[in-house]
Write a protein that holds these residues in place. Structure first.
Motif, short mmCIF file in Angstrom:
data_model
loop_
_atom_site.label_atom_id
_atom_site.label_comp_id
_atom_site.label_asym_id
_atom_site.label_seq_id
_atom_site.Cartn_x
_atom_site.Cartn_y
_atom_site.Cartn_z
N ASP A 1 0.84 -1.20 0.00
CA ASP A 1 0.00 0.00 0.00
C ASP A 1 0.87 1.24 0.00
O ASP A 1 1.93 1.28 0.64
CB ASP A 1 -0.93 0.01 1.22
N VAL A 2 0.41 2.30 -0.70
CA VAL A 2 1.17 3.53 -0.88
C VAL A 2 0.37 4.69 -0.30
O VAL A 2 -0.81 4.86 -0.63
CB VAL A 2 1.47 3.79 -2.37
N THR A 3 1.01 5.47 0.56
CA THR A 3 0.41 6.70 1.10
C THR A 3 1.34 7.87 0.82
O THR A 3 2.56 7.72 0.84
CB THR A 3 0.16 6.58 2.61
N VAL A 4 0.75 9.05 0.57
CA VAL A 4 1.51 10.24 0.18
C VAL A 4 1.21 11.37 1.16
O VAL A 4 0.06 11.65 1.46
CB VAL A 4 1.16 10.68 -1.25
N ARG B 1 -1.89 3.22 -6.02
CA ARG B 1 -1.74 3.30 -4.56
C ARG B 1 -1.74 1.92 -3.91
O ARG B 1 -1.57 1.82 -2.70
CB ARG B 1 -2.87 4.15 -3.97
N HIS B 2 -1.91 0.88 -4.72
CA HIS B 2 -1.85 -0.49 -4.22
C HIS B 2 -1.35 -1.40 -5.34
O HIS B 2 -1.83 -1.31 -6.48
CB HIS B 2 -3.22 -0.97 -3.74
N ASP C 1 3.56 11.48 -7.63
CA ASP C 1 3.22 12.54 -6.68
C ASP C 1 4.49 13.06 -6.03
O ASP C 1 5.43 12.29 -5.78
CB ASP C 1 2.27 12.02 -5.59
N ILE D 1 6.52 9.62 0.47
CA ILE D 1 5.72 8.45 0.10
C ILE D 1 6.13 7.27 1.00
O ILE D 1 7.32 6.94 1.10
CB ILE D 1 5.92 8.09 -1.38
#
Length: 210
Positions: free
Chosen positions: A79-82, A118-119, A138, A142
């Motif tokens: 999972d990717v968070t910004v 994002r996944h 983005d 990250i």
């Protein structure tokens, strides 16, 4: 008489020899073991980890993620968070106006036309390791979080994505006004000189000069 003594001595000797043998046979024997040997206990699993190389990139570049310590031959969900960066670009001096004041350099969005997912998933090998590439779309900090579907092991890492640097500093309104003023004065002086030269040639043509 002598024969009977010999027979008696043989009988007594045989009896003495037979007593220890009978006593040994009468002692209880340990039961035979039928259980199978148990295998040694397993070693504790390795601690999962997730690393990124490099940890700081410019938008448009690719980062390589490496995971270790996960389950063998399992699917790992990532999972990717910004999180956004500050408005000013770190480490870059602000632009300066002609009056001495400064203005902050605000980041510009250079996002790709297609946003990065994002996944996504990765497949580990027999040792529980994997390597996968990711190209962020983005600007910001990250964070990648990897979780094994079978083992449930998890690990995370964070990178920084910076905007592309412009070749020149932005020109402010005050900085643009000064060259325009100087250019206007030079154009005016050039027009006056051209008209003066034209009038002098005209006077010279009609013999008006002395």
């Amino acid at each position: 008489m002598r024969l009977s003594r010999i027979l008696m001595a043989l009988t007594v000797g045989l009896a003495i020899v037979a007593v220890p043998t009978a006593a040994g046979a009468a002692q209880p024997q340990p039961p035979a073991t039928t259980s199978t040997p148990q295998p040694p206990p397993d070693y504790p699993p390795a601690t999962p980890s997730l690393t990124a190389n490099p940890t700081t990139i410019t938008i448009g570049e690719t980062v390589v993620l490496t995971g270790t310590g996960f389950g063998p031959n399992e699917i790992v969900d990532i999972d990717v968070t910004v999180a956004p960066l500050a408005a000013a670009v770190p480490g870059q001096a602000p632009a300066r106006r002609s009056d001495g004041t400064t203005v902050a350099m605000v980041k510009v969005d250079y996002s790709q036309p297609q946003p990065a997912p994002r996944h996504f998933t990765a497949q580990t090998d027999a040792n529980g390791n994997f390597t996968v590439s990711y190209r962020p779309s983005d600007i910001g900090r990250i964070t990648f979080t990897a979780t094994g579907r079978t083992s449930g092991r998890t690990a995370s890492t964070t990178i920084t994505v910076l905007p592309k640097r412009k070749p020149h500093l932005p020109v402010t309104g005050d900085n643009l006004g000064t060259p325009l003023k100087v250019g206007g004065v030079l154009v005016g002086v050039g027009v006056v000189l051209m008209l003066t030269a034209f009038g002098w040639r005209r006077r010279q043509r009609f013999g008006m000069t002395r």
